[in-house]
Design a protein around this motif. Sequence first.
Motif, mmCIF file in Angstrom:
data_model
loop_
_atom_site.group_PDB
_atom_site.id
_atom_site.type_symbol
_atom_site.label_atom_id
_atom_site.label_comp_id
_atom_site.label_asym_id
_atom_site.label_seq_id
_atom_site.Cartn_x
_atom_site.Cartn_y
_atom_site.Cartn_z
ATOM 1 N N ASN A 181 -23.579 -64.949 -64.359
ATOM 2 C CA ASN A 181 -22.461 -65.059 -63.420
ATOM 3 C C ASN A 181 -21.696 -66.356 -63.614
ATOM 4 N N SER A 182 -20.437 -66.310 -63.202
ATOM 5 C CA SER A 182 -19.629 -67.517 -63.101
ATOM 6 C C SER A 182 -19.284 -67.734 -61.639
ATOM 7 N N GLY A 183 -19.225 -68.986 -61.226
ATOM 8 C CA GLY A 183 -18.848 -69.290 -59.859
ATOM 9 C C GLY A 183 -19.849 -68.817 -58.833
ATOM 10 N N LEU A 184 -21.143 -68.837 -59.166
ATOM 11 C CA LEU A 184 -22.158 -68.405 -58.216
ATOM 12 C C LEU A 184 -22.206 -69.371 -57.032
ATOM 13 N N ALA A 185 -22.173 -68.820 -55.818
ATOM 14 C CA ALA A 185 -22.100 -69.660 -54.625
ATOM 15 C C ALA A 185 -23.077 -69.188 -53.573
ATOM 16 N N ALA A 186 -23.674 -70.150 -52.874
ATOM 17 C CA ALA A 186 -24.557 -69.861 -51.745
ATOM 18 C C ALA A 186 -24.367 -70.957 -50.715
ATOM 19 N N SER A 187 -24.530 -70.616 -49.442
ATOM 20 C CA SER A 187 -24.384 -71.617 -48.390
ATOM 21 C C SER A 187 -25.508 -72.648 -48.476
ATOM 22 N N ASP A 188 -25.206 -73.866 -48.069
ATOM 23 C CA ASP A 188 -26.204 -74.934 -48.111
ATOM 24 C C ASP A 188 -27.288 -74.750 -47.071
ATOM 25 N N ILE A 189 -26.922 -74.150 -45.948
ATOM 26 C CA ILE A 189 -27.861 -73.984 -44.834
ATOM 27 C C ILE A 189 -28.002 -72.498 -44.530
ATOM 28 N N PRO A 190 -29.230 -71.974 -44.449
ATOM 29 C CA PRO A 190 -29.399 -70.557 -44.124
ATOM 30 C C PRO A 190 -28.987 -70.257 -42.685
ATOM 31 N N PHE A 191 -28.627 -68.997 -42.439
ATOM 32 C CA PHE A 191 -28.313 -68.569 -41.082
ATOM 33 C C PHE A 191 -29.449 -67.701 -40.555
ATOM 34 N N THR A 192 -29.505 -67.547 -39.232
ATOM 35 C CA THR A 192 -30.526 -66.706 -38.627
ATOM 36 C C THR A 192 -29.980 -65.291 -38.495
ATOM 37 N N LEU A 204 -37.230 -58.849 -35.200
ATOM 38 C CA LEU A 204 -37.489 -60.124 -35.853
ATOM 39 C C LEU A 204 -36.212 -60.940 -36.019
ATOM 40 N N TRP A 205 -36.389 -62.257 -36.121
ATOM 41 C CA TRP A 205 -35.375 -63.141 -36.670
ATOM 42 C C TRP A 205 -35.786 -63.510 -38.089
ATOM 43 N N HIS A 206 -34.822 -63.520 -39.008
ATOM 44 C CA HIS A 206 -35.063 -63.971 -40.376
ATOM 45 C C HIS A 206 -34.136 -65.137 -40.697
ATOM 46 N N LEU A 207 -34.593 -66.049 -41.538
ATOM 47 C CA LEU A 207 -33.682 -66.964 -42.193
ATOM 48 C C LEU A 207 -33.032 -66.236 -43.355
ATOM 49 N N ALA A 208 -31.718 -66.336 -43.481
ATOM 50 C CA ALA A 208 -30.993 -65.564 -44.490
ATOM 51 C C ALA A 208 -29.958 -66.434 -45.184
ATOM 52 N N THR A 209 -29.746 -66.144 -46.464
ATOM 53 C CA THR A 209 -28.692 -66.775 -47.252
ATOM 54 C C THR A 209 -28.016 -65.709 -48.098
ATOM 55 N N ASP A 210 -26.693 -65.679 -48.079
ATOM 56 C CA ASP A 210 -25.931 -64.776 -48.934
ATOM 57 C C ASP A 210 -25.504 -65.519 -50.202
ATOM 58 N N VAL A 211 -25.686 -64.859 -51.325
ATOM 59 C CA VAL A 211 -25.321 -65.409 -52.634
ATOM 60 C C VAL A 211 -24.255 -64.499 -53.232
ATOM 61 N N GLU A 212 -23.185 -65.091 -53.775
ATOM 62 C CA GLU A 212 -22.092 -64.305 -54.353
ATOM 63 C C GLU A 212 -21.634 -64.920 -55.661
ATOM 64 N N GLY A 213 -21.138 -64.063 -56.559
ATOM 65 C CA GLY A 213 -20.628 -64.539 -57.833
ATOM 66 C C GLY A 213 -19.841 -63.463 -58.538
ATOM 67 N N ALA A 214 -19.406 -63.772 -59.755
ATOM 68 C CA ALA A 214 -18.655 -62.825 -60.580
ATOM 69 C C ALA A 214 -19.379 -62.665 -61.908
ATOM 70 N N LEU A 215 -19.601 -61.426 -62.325
ATOM 71 C CA LEU A 215 -20.293 -61.173 -63.586
ATOM 72 C C LEU A 215 -19.516 -61.763 -64.751
ATOM 73 N N SER A 216 -20.244 -62.404 -65.652
ATOM 74 C CA SER A 216 -19.592 -63.020 -66.816
ATOM 75 C C SER A 216 -20.065 -62.445 -68.140
ATOM 76 N N ASP A 217 -21.064 -61.541 -68.103
ATOM 77 C CA ASP A 217 -21.621 -61.048 -69.371
ATOM 78 C C ASP A 217 -21.729 -59.530 -69.451
ATOM 79 N N GLY A 218 -21.120 -58.800 -68.507
ATOM 80 C CA GLY A 218 -21.144 -57.341 -68.559
ATOM 81 C C GLY A 218 -22.458 -56.705 -68.150
ATOM 82 N N SER A 219 -23.337 -57.454 -67.493
ATOM 83 C CA SER A 219 -24.625 -56.895 -67.066
ATOM 84 C C SER A 219 -24.417 -55.784 -66.044
ATOM 85 N N THR A 220 -25.309 -54.807 -66.071
ATOM 86 C CA THR A 220 -25.320 -53.753 -65.067
ATOM 87 C C THR A 220 -26.264 -54.146 -63.936
#
Length: 436
Positions: A303-314, A320-336
């Motif tokens: 990926n290029s431009g992979l981003a995740a928040s510094d602090i997880p959200f609940t 249940l409550w979970h600690l959660a983090t969303d990670v996002e990016g753009a494919l750079s190598d054509g992976s499926t």
Amino acid sequence: MTATATTPRALRATALVVETTPLDDVRQLLPFLDARHPLLWLRKGQGMAGLGTALRLEFSGADRMRAAATAWSEIVSRSSVIDPIGRPGTGLMAFGTFAFADDSELPSVLIVPEVVIGRRDGQSWITRIRVADEPADDSTDADGRTGSAAVTAPAMPQPTPFGDEYRLSLLPGSLKKDGYREAVAAAVERIREHDLSKVVLARDLVGHLPLESDLRRALVELALGYPECWTFAVDGLVGSSPETLVRVDHGSVSARVLAGTVSRGADAEADHDAAVSLATSTKDQDEHRYAVESVIAALAPHNSGLAASDIPFTLKLPNLWHLATDVEGALSDGSTSLDLIDALHPTAAVAGAPTADAVDLIRELEPFDRGRYAGPVGWVGADGDGEWAIALRCAQVSENGDLTAYAGCGIVADSEPDRELAETTMKFRPIVEAFG
């Protein structure tokens, strides 16, 4: 008719004919499912229901996901697809579930249905799939499902009434409560003495379903009770997972990492206090950090431009409550999406850190084969896009009705056996209530 392709020669001989056509809005997908062998991917009322099996691919061993990616590419290259809608899940697609361990006795599978009924963003559709050399046939079976040549004979499957209600008691399986406490204590000792940061340990519950039980009843309970989760059914694996392993959609990639858990409070004040306690817990924050780092490390090369928040959200779920983090990016190598689940699995959220050492300790302390629990479950399309969750809050149902459910916790240096046992009890709740 079902085609099974497990060898390169069989794959080269397999070609599929696929056609997707629009439908008037179909609000309920579950009534269309086979009562005993449902194929489902559903969240917030959107997803796909599969009927029948046009093609079944089986894989095993350490290269099972790489082999699946290669096999799927071969199938796609030989298939004829008409898809005027072009939404995620239309056209040629396969449901999939993969074993957690390299040496699991349970096969990993991709299943291409004969018929898919889907719904997304207000658009409904039906896809019919057949093996190219099968004769055209417009027949329907006793449940209203179309024959394998539905591409040329667009009869609409009909929903069927649910079977009788049932109640199932789940009992401790191979790892009893005292045994789990001992396993947690042993893991904590190993973590404190060696270069191991975290290990995820699971325990099991078992039961037996009457042979005529309608699995759709459990799926309804899961889908209604946990609408924010991915409710799935693939090859007898049923559940509702809150954790997105990876989603690939036209070059964009996203994942939701969950690690760190606390039970919901009994009232609003207690619930708020529980969420604050989780968000400020050093133990849970450490456990979560290991999980996020493992996902970012696996996705970064693709990926290029992979981003995740510094602090997880609940993240609030019904139990249940979970600690959660969303990670996002753009494919750079054509992976499926199949390439990416191979790169990601197993994450620290379901294995530990460092991964290889954690998997070795899991093998030592868990007296059972996890099967598909904590492995990737989801779907892949002809373009390689797809949605994959981690198979959590789930149970495997065998052909003879034997049911095994699993739940696990992330163990770190200051984990307490009684607390971890209580957490597994809460994580079993969706399955216990769906079948009980």
